[in-house]
Scaffold this motif. Structure first.
Motif, mmCIF file in Angstrom:
data_model
loop_
_atom_site.group_PDB
_atom_site.id
_atom_site.type_symbol
_atom_site.label_atom_id
_atom_site.label_comp_id
_atom_site.label_asym_id
_atom_site.label_seq_id
_atom_site.Cartn_x
_atom_site.Cartn_y
_atom_site.Cartn_z
ATOM 1 N N LYS A 238 0.853 -1.195 0.000
ATOM 2 C CA LYS A 238 0.000 0.000 0.000
ATOM 3 C C LYS A 238 0.883 1.237 0.000
ATOM 4 C CE LYS A 238 -4.186 1.878 2.115
ATOM 5 N NZ LYS A 238 -5.253 1.681 3.130
ATOM 6 N N VAL A 239 0.416 2.301 -0.652
ATOM 7 C CA VAL A 239 1.161 3.554 -0.704
ATOM 8 C C VAL A 239 0.345 4.638 -0.015
ATOM 9 C CG1 VAL A 239 0.245 4.118 -3.011
ATOM 10 C CG2 VAL A 239 2.362 5.217 -2.203
ATOM 11 N N PHE A 240 1.054 5.499 0.707
ATOM 12 C CA PHE A 240 0.454 6.614 1.431
ATOM 13 C C PHE A 240 1.160 7.893 1.007
ATOM 14 C CE2 PHE A 240 0.052 2.799 3.901
ATOM 15 C CZ PHE A 240 -1.190 2.873 4.524
ATOM 16 N N ALA A 241 0.437 9.009 0.993
ATOM 17 C CA ALA A 241 1.059 10.286 0.641
ATOM 18 C C ALA A 241 0.279 11.415 1.281
ATOM 19 C CB ALA A 241 1.107 10.472 -0.873
ATOM 20 N N GLY A 242 1.018 12.467 1.690
ATOM 21 C CA GLY A 242 0.345 13.623 2.276
ATOM 22 C C GLY A 242 1.211 14.331 3.286
ATOM 23 N N GLU A 243 0.564 15.084 4.192
ATOM 24 C CA GLU A 243 1.250 15.790 5.270
ATOM 25 C C GLU A 243 2.086 14.785 6.072
ATOM 26 O OE1 GLU A 243 1.199 19.000 6.252
ATOM 27 O OE2 GLU A 243 -0.272 19.811 4.843
ATOM 28 N N PRO A 244 3.314 15.167 6.446
ATOM 29 C CA PRO A 244 4.214 14.181 7.054
ATOM 30 C C PRO A 244 3.683 13.448 8.280
ATOM 31 C CG PRO A 244 5.475 16.071 6.340
ATOM 32 C CD PRO A 244 4.031 16.423 6.119
ATOM 33 N N LYS A 245 3.255 14.154 9.308
ATOM 34 C CA LYS A 245 2.884 13.469 10.550
ATOM 35 C C LYS A 245 1.651 12.580 10.400
ATOM 36 C CE LYS A 245 4.886 16.305 14.226
ATOM 37 N NZ LYS A 245 4.580 17.154 15.401
ATOM 38 N N PRO A 246 0.515 13.118 9.975
ATOM 39 C CA PRO A 246 -0.667 12.243 9.886
ATOM 40 C C PRO A 246 -0.500 11.112 8.888
ATOM 41 C CG PRO A 246 -1.117 14.400 8.920
ATOM 42 C CD PRO A 246 0.186 14.509 9.633
ATOM 43 N N THR A 247 0.220 11.371 7.810
ATOM 44 C CA THR A 247 0.436 10.323 6.808
ATOM 45 C C THR A 247 1.298 9.210 7.375
ATOM 46 O OG1 THR A 247 0.258 11.937 5.021
ATOM 47 C CG2 THR A 247 1.300 9.842 4.488
ATOM 48 N N PHE A 248 2.358 9.580 8.099
ATOM 49 C CA PHE A 248 3.205 8.555 8.711
ATOM 50 C C PHE A 248 2.420 7.706 9.698
ATOM 51 C CE2 PHE A 248 5.389 7.411 12.638
ATOM 52 C CZ PHE A 248 6.139 6.353 12.149
ATOM 53 N N TYR A 249 1.668 8.353 10.578
ATOM 54 C CA TYR A 249 0.957 7.579 11.608
ATOM 55 C C TYR A 249 -0.103 6.661 10.995
ATOM 56 C CZ TYR A 249 3.367 9.933 15.395
ATOM 57 O OH TYR A 249 4.347 10.374 16.255
ATOM 58 N N GLU A 250 -0.707 7.098 9.914
ATOM 59 C CA GLU A 250 -1.648 6.225 9.204
ATOM 60 C C GLU A 250 -0.915 5.017 8.616
ATOM 61 O OE1 GLU A 250 -4.813 6.356 5.429
ATOM 62 O OE2 GLU A 250 -3.534 8.099 5.876
ATOM 63 N N ALA A 251 0.231 5.273 8.009
ATOM 64 C CA ALA A 251 1.009 4.186 7.418
ATOM 65 C C ALA A 251 1.555 3.252 8.500
ATOM 66 C CB ALA A 251 2.158 4.756 6.583
ATOM 67 N N ALA A 252 1.973 3.819 9.632
ATOM 68 C CA ALA A 252 2.521 2.998 10.714
ATOM 69 C C ALA A 252 1.453 2.088 11.307
ATOM 70 C CB ALA A 252 3.116 3.893 11.796
ATOM 71 N N GLN A 253 0.241 2.587 11.440
ATOM 72 C CA GLN A 253 -0.846 1.746 11.944
ATOM 73 C C GLN A 253 -1.101 0.573 11.005
ATOM 74 O OE1 GLN A 253 -2.479 1.735 14.810
ATOM 75 N NE2 GLN A 253 -3.711 -0.022 14.150
ATOM 76 N N PHE A 254 -1.110 0.873 9.705
ATOM 77 C CA PHE A 254 -1.290 -0.200 8.719
ATOM 78 C C PHE A 254 -0.125 -1.182 8.783
ATOM 79 C CE2 PHE A 254 -0.633 -2.108 4.572
ATOM 80 C CZ PHE A 254 -1.910 -2.541 4.223
ATOM 81 N N SER A 255 1.096 -0.651 8.891
ATOM 82 C CA SER A 255 2.289 -1.493 8.931
ATOM 83 C C SER A 255 2.269 -2.406 10.149
ATOM 84 C CB SER A 255 3.545 -0.621 8.941
ATOM 85 O OG SER A 255 4.718 -1.400 8.951
ATOM 86 N N ARG A 256 1.871 -1.882 11.294
ATOM 87 C CA ARG A 256 1.818 -2.701 12.509
ATOM 88 C C ARG A 256 0.837 -3.855 12.329
ATOM 89 N NH1 ARG A 256 2.925 -2.944 17.933
ATOM 90 N NH2 ARG A 256 1.311 -3.916 19.204
#
Length: 413
Positions: A238-256
């Protein structure tokens, strides 16, 4: 059951002694067409409105030690920004090597694509010479980052989000810290992580180190990120893109959720380092994931190729001091004998597992037996011998097998 790692390690282990086989999921990856369609949509939705007035763009990308499909991403980004008046000659790519070695031309072409290498200005971060101090975090960590951040009016980061011992997860602001940071900044954040057990950091997006990382990235002006969650073989899921903080935390939740594998613990754990196989400095990631399922007083067997030895940049220091427990390294730091906090943290990250908690056995064609002993591992010539050594030290306990240990996230209830 025949247990096999790479092409140099195999052994027969009775089925009844194998307590668990842990590995990241496979088969959920998306193909290139789907990936590119998803990324196009995200850029249209989230990047277009930010490009007004931008004259020059700095793209931070990870290096050969990461599996981000950067060659898929960069052409789409460059085509997209060109529509908003930012041609390729106004784009610089900065490889966020952190403290890693530069990449060869062959590695660059494989990682970024030949057309990108031939048409875009690619530079490598030099953590010793290319940095400027632009302030301090709220906790007092100096923000020393690559001076190119001051020469561009828009900064984009491209990376992947997988479990990580120092930062909880890779990705997000980690493309800045340690990606394009100076030695002092990186040393202080890494030493902060050394104060915590692996289970308190690995796979947890909300942690004290991550807070520092994101603050440093914000200081440096990181405007936008593209982060990919890959599977255990490096294929994008899956790919995520956007504002750094909210985008990272969304991706990290998916990654976990993606990388988590439920498990129990055992006195004997066998793990590899894939895909972090180049050098022991990186291959230690297999130790970190194996730690989560290793019982106190247990034996961890690390199987890893390490064609570049202990480490290109800091291998000599690792060999000088060896892996040690937290208190021993802390004493070296406080006495002034060891002033490199990056190395100090690394010694602790591994030492907490193979010194404070249990013992470490290594099977690696790239690490000579005498070197292994010097740094604190027990060397083995083959997997059967490694298992025999483990059993002689902790008894004939059941065995947990970890596969793709460099990205695995075992969760123990």
């Amino acid at each position: 059951m025949k247990v096999k790692y790479y092409d140099f390690a195999e052994a027969m282990i009775p089925d009844e002694r194998i307590k668990a086989i842990l590995e990241p999921p496979h088969g959920q990856q998306i193909n290139r067409e789907t990936f590119e369609r998803d990324l196009h949509r995200l850029l249209e939705e989230k990047l277009a409105s930010k490009l007004s007035g931008v004259k020059n763009l700095l793209i931070l990308v990870d290096d050969v030690t990461r599996q981000t499909p950067t060659s898929w991403i960069l052409p789409i980004v460059l085509d997209h920004v060109a529509r908003f008046g930012i041609p390729r000659e106004k784009v610089d790519i900065l490889v966020a090597t952190g403290t890693h070695r530069p990449m060869s031309l062959k590695e660059q072409i494989e990682k970024y694509g030949e057309s990108i290498v031939n048409t875009v200005n690619i530079k490598f971060h030099d953590y010793k010479n290319d940095v400027v101090n632009i302030g301090n975090t709220r906790s007092g960590i100096p923000v020393m980052v690559n001076k190119l951040v001051l020469e561009h009016d828009f900064i984009m980061g491209v990376g992947s989000v997988i479990p990580h011992r120092v930062a909880g997860f890779s990705g997000g602001g980690k493309i800045v810290q340690p990606g394009i940071s100076g030695e002092k900044t990186t040393g202080l954040t890494h030493w902060l992580s050394a104060k915590y057990e692996g289970r308190e950091i690995l796979g947890k997006a909300d942690n004290p180190v991550r807070k520092e990382i994101e603050e440093i990235a914000e200081f440096a002006g990181l405007d936008f990120i593209i982060n990919v969650v890959p599977d255990g073989q490096g294929n994008p899921v899956k790919v995520f893109a956007g504002e750094p903080k909210p985008t990272f935390y969304e991706a990290a939740q998916f990654s976990r959720e993606y990388f988590s594998v439920k498990s129990t613990k055992s006195k004997i754990v066998i793990t590899d380092s894939f895909p972090a196989d180049l050098e022991l400095w990186q291959a230690a990631k297999g130790v970190y994931s194996g730690d989560l399922v290793l019982d106190e007083g247990g034996a961890l067997i690390l199987v890893t190729p390490c064609p570049e030895g202990v480490g290109v940049e800091f291998g000599n220091l690792v060999q000088r001091y060896g892996y040690k427990g937290y208190e021993d390294v802390k004493e070296l730091v406080e006495s002034g004998e060891l002033d490199n906090l990056i190395v100090a943290a690394h010694l602790v990250h591994v030492g907490r597992v193979i010194k404070d908690k249990g013992v470490g056995i290594i099977l690696s064609p790239g690490i000579e037996a005498e070197v292994a002993k010097k740094i604190g591992f027990i060397p083995a010539n083959n997997l059967k011998e490694a298992l025999d050594i483990a059993e002689s030290l902790v008894g004939e306990d059941d065995v947990i097998l970890c596969k793709c240990g460099g990205e695995l996230l075992p969760i123990v209830d």
